[in-house]
Write an enzyme that holds these catalytic residues in place. Structure first.
Site, PDB file in Angstrom:
ATOM      1  N   ASP A  88       6.665  18.156  10.181  1.00 44.30           N
ATOM      2  CA  ASP A  88       5.949  17.945   8.918  1.00 44.30           C
ATOM      3  C   ASP A  88       5.863  19.319   8.274  1.00 44.30           C
ATOM      4  O   ASP A  88       5.094  20.166   8.718  1.00 44.30           O
ATOM      5  CB  ASP A  88       4.552  17.376   9.174  1.00 44.30           C
ATOM      6  CG  ASP A  88       3.798  17.061   7.881  1.00 44.30           C
ATOM      7  OD1 ASP A  88       4.135  17.656   6.841  1.00 44.30           O
ATOM      8  OD2 ASP A  88       2.867  16.229   7.919  1.00 44.30           O
ATOM      9  N   HIS A  89       6.671  19.557   7.248  1.00 45.54           N
ATOM     10  CA  HIS A  89       6.811  20.925   6.740  1.00 45.54           C
ATOM     11  C   HIS A  89       5.504  21.485   6.182  1.00 45.54           C
ATOM     12  O   HIS A  89       5.337  22.700   6.098  1.00 45.54           O
ATOM     13  CB  HIS A  89       7.927  21.001   5.688  1.00 45.54           C
ATOM     14  CG  HIS A  89       7.571  20.388   4.369  1.00 45.54           C
ATOM     15  ND1 HIS A  89       7.773  19.064   4.088  1.00 45.54           N
ATOM     16  CD2 HIS A  89       7.033  20.937   3.254  1.00 45.54           C
ATOM     17  CE1 HIS A  89       7.367  18.810   2.850  1.00 45.54           C
ATOM     18  NE2 HIS A  89       6.912  19.930   2.328  1.00 45.54           N
TER      19      HIS A  89
ATOM     20  N   HIS B 169       1.394  14.121   5.458  1.00 51.35           N
ATOM     21  CA  HIS B 169       0.868  15.418   5.043  1.00 51.35           C
ATOM     22  C   HIS B 169      -0.652  15.435   4.916  1.00 51.35           C
ATOM     23  O   HIS B 169      -1.328  16.303   5.485  1.00 51.35           O
ATOM     24  CB  HIS B 169       1.461  15.828   3.694  1.00 51.35           C
ATOM     25  CG  HIS B 169       2.955  15.934   3.692  1.00 51.35           C
ATOM     26  ND1 HIS B 169       3.686  16.240   4.816  1.00 51.35           N
ATOM     27  CD2 HIS B 169       3.861  15.787   2.696  1.00 51.35           C
ATOM     28  CE1 HIS B 169       4.976  16.278   4.503  1.00 51.35           C
ATOM     29  NE2 HIS B 169       5.099  15.999   3.234  1.00 51.35           N
TER      30      HIS B 169
END
Length: 516
Positions: free
Chosen positions: A205-206, A268
């Protein structure tokens, strides 16, 4: 002449300041989908920046795998072009030349055994040239439909484990979305873990690679001024916002099947909530941190169908104005079905039923075509019971608020009430700000740089564990199911605005949304 790359001293290197410098062993990085948009815009520039910062392992091999026919030389040219176009640091020809000197490319379908047979040959050749068995890091930068076939083929061709008696590691990075429902996520977890150990799986999950997100842990646990007030006794509400000015931008095929809740909230925003609400782990080790995040998800009670209208809102953007230019509504976007009921805006009110957070509402919202691009967390403290000052002439005094801005500009701001200069005791809000660029006088590394480096190290702290993914879906699934059963028209909001008026209905009495 071009200067030779240098190894940055520990105190100068932004990737390792304040961290234990874990070793990065010799690694072969295989990118499935190496010709795709994510690889070109993010992964390949990130690898170059790691090389420039001197933190790649002493032996590093890059292998691209995709369906496009391409020679090794053409692949190297494509990588150089991607780095030139998207690197945060201007490319230095000598560093780039050395990085690409041994880069290889393998062509084939992701579900075809021939691709993996070729990959076996290429990796064995890389081992021979290195004089040792390299760690393998397989990065699945592909459509989600290929996650299971790629992992299965890696297992069937002996690529999911290092050769017997060889001191090497095999790790697999899997991009989002990890399933589109709770059932799909469970099935994918089962398939992946039938081939790999959980310790080998890095669900990325960047957002968790962004400096400000990581700094939330430092802010909370390294500063004694925050811990005493970080609870229900002092905090009135928490707002987590991810707003965009852009529309679907040519991604209608993907976005219309996903929607705002699946695209950003399920992963996110729930991850940001976990980091903000988690308890202090015994130490900052991967599983101990992730254990605390799972406890937060377990403390969020999934809503019953009848609760959804009072705690969740969805909407679509209509025509409006962005930056002075007219823009179409969602239903007028190319590729969007005219009868689509996909939400481009989603807002939730969640509660964390723990001793620390009981009664504190967590408001999450995300949307496209809103007033501006911003991702932030706003923690609002309870108002003091009695100001004791003459309010006449005071300007907009509100409760203290801590705002953590993740993008576009990484910053932390604390609002305070201060006296206005003059002969009367009049107040107005002021801000204390911490700006990353001004404080450290350096560029923050891109999120993918940190995450790629951690994956090569085997440090999974900033990656999502399987039970986290399922916990996130358990919260979102009842909302999606309830929305699917509703037939009334979706609320609309004009592009370029704060979002739908209907979003106010989920706010508790006395609360209002922070302006975007």
């Amino acid at each position: 002449m071009t200067a030779a790359p240098r190894e940055l001293p520990l105190q100068e290197n932004p990737l390792v300041v304040g961290l234990e410098r874990l070793p990065v062993h010799a690694t072969a990085l295989v990118i499935f989908g190496a010709t795709g948009d994510l690889a070109r815009r993010k992964l390949l520039p990130a690898i170059y920046n790691l090389a420039t910062d001197g933190v790649l392992p002493d032996r590093f091999e890059l292998v691209g795998a995709s369906r496009a026919e391409m020679s090794d030389e053409a692949f190297r040219a494509m990588v150089a072009e991607a780095v030139t176009a998207h690197s945060r640091q201007p490319p230095e020809p000598e560093i780039l030349r050395r990085l690409l000197a041994t880069a290889r490319y393998v062509t084939g379908d992701f579900d075809s055994p021939a691709l993996y047979e070729e990959l076996q040959i290429v990796l064995a050749e890389a081992d021979r040239e290195a004089g040792r068995t390299l760690n393998r890091l397989f990065y699945l930068s592909t459509a989600p439909a290929y996650f299971e076939p790629i992992v299965r083929q890696l297992g069937e061709h002996g690529l999911s484990r290092p050769p017997p008696s060889q001191p090497a590691a095999v790790r697999v990075v899997i991009e989002k979305p990890f399933g589109t429902t709770l059932e799909e996520a469970r099935e994918l977890n089962h398939s992946v873990l039938s081939v790999l150990e959980e310790s080998q799986v890095f669900r990325i999950d960047h957002y968790l690679g962004k400096e400000t997100v990581q700094n939330m842990l430092a802010l909370r646990f390294a500063n004694s001024m925050f811990e005493p007030v970080w609870n229900r006794n002092y905090i009135e509400k928490v707002e987590i916002t991810a707003a965009e000015e852009l529309g679907v931008e040519g991604r209608a095929g993907y976005y219309d099947s996903a929607g705002a809740l699946r695209d950003l909230v399920q992963n996110h925003l729930l991850q940001l909530l976990c980091l903000l609400a988690m308890e202090h782990p015994v130490e900052f080790a991967a599983d101990l941190v992730r254990n605390e995040k799972v406890k937060v998800l377990q403390a969020i009670r999934p809503p019953a169908a009848g609760d959804v209208p009072g705690m969740a809102v969805r909407a679509q953007y209509g025509p409006g104005v962005i930056g002075g230019e007219p823009v179409p509504g969602y239903l007028e976007e190319p590729g969007v079905p005219p009868e689509s009921r996909t939400e481009t805006y989603a807002a939730l009110r969640l509660t964390v039923d723990s001793w620390r957070w009981a009664g504190v509402p967590f408001y999450l919202r995300t949307g496209k075509r809103l007033a501006r691009r911003v991702t932030e967390i706003a923690v609002t403290l309870k108002p003091v019971p009695h100001l004791g000052f003459d309010s006449g002439g005071s300007l907009g005094v509100r409760p203290n608020q801590l705002v953590i801005t993740i993008q576009p500009n990484e910053a932390i701001a604390l609002s305070l009430a201060a006296k206005i200069p003059g002969t009367r005791m009049l107040l107005r809000p002021v801000q204390m700000e911490f700006l990353y660029g001004a404080a450290f006088l350096s560029q923050s590394p891109e999120a993918y740089e940190r995450l790629l480096l951690d994956a090569m190290r085997g440090d999974a702290t900033l990656f999502t564990r399987g039970d986290e993914v399922e916990g996130q879906w358990a919260i979102c699934e009842p909302i999606l199911r309830a929305w699917a059963e509703l037939r009334e028209p979706l609320p609309q909001y004009p592009a370029g605005t704060q979002g739908p008026r209907e979003a106010r209905r989920i706010l508790l009495e006395g609360h209002e949304w922070r302006a975007i």
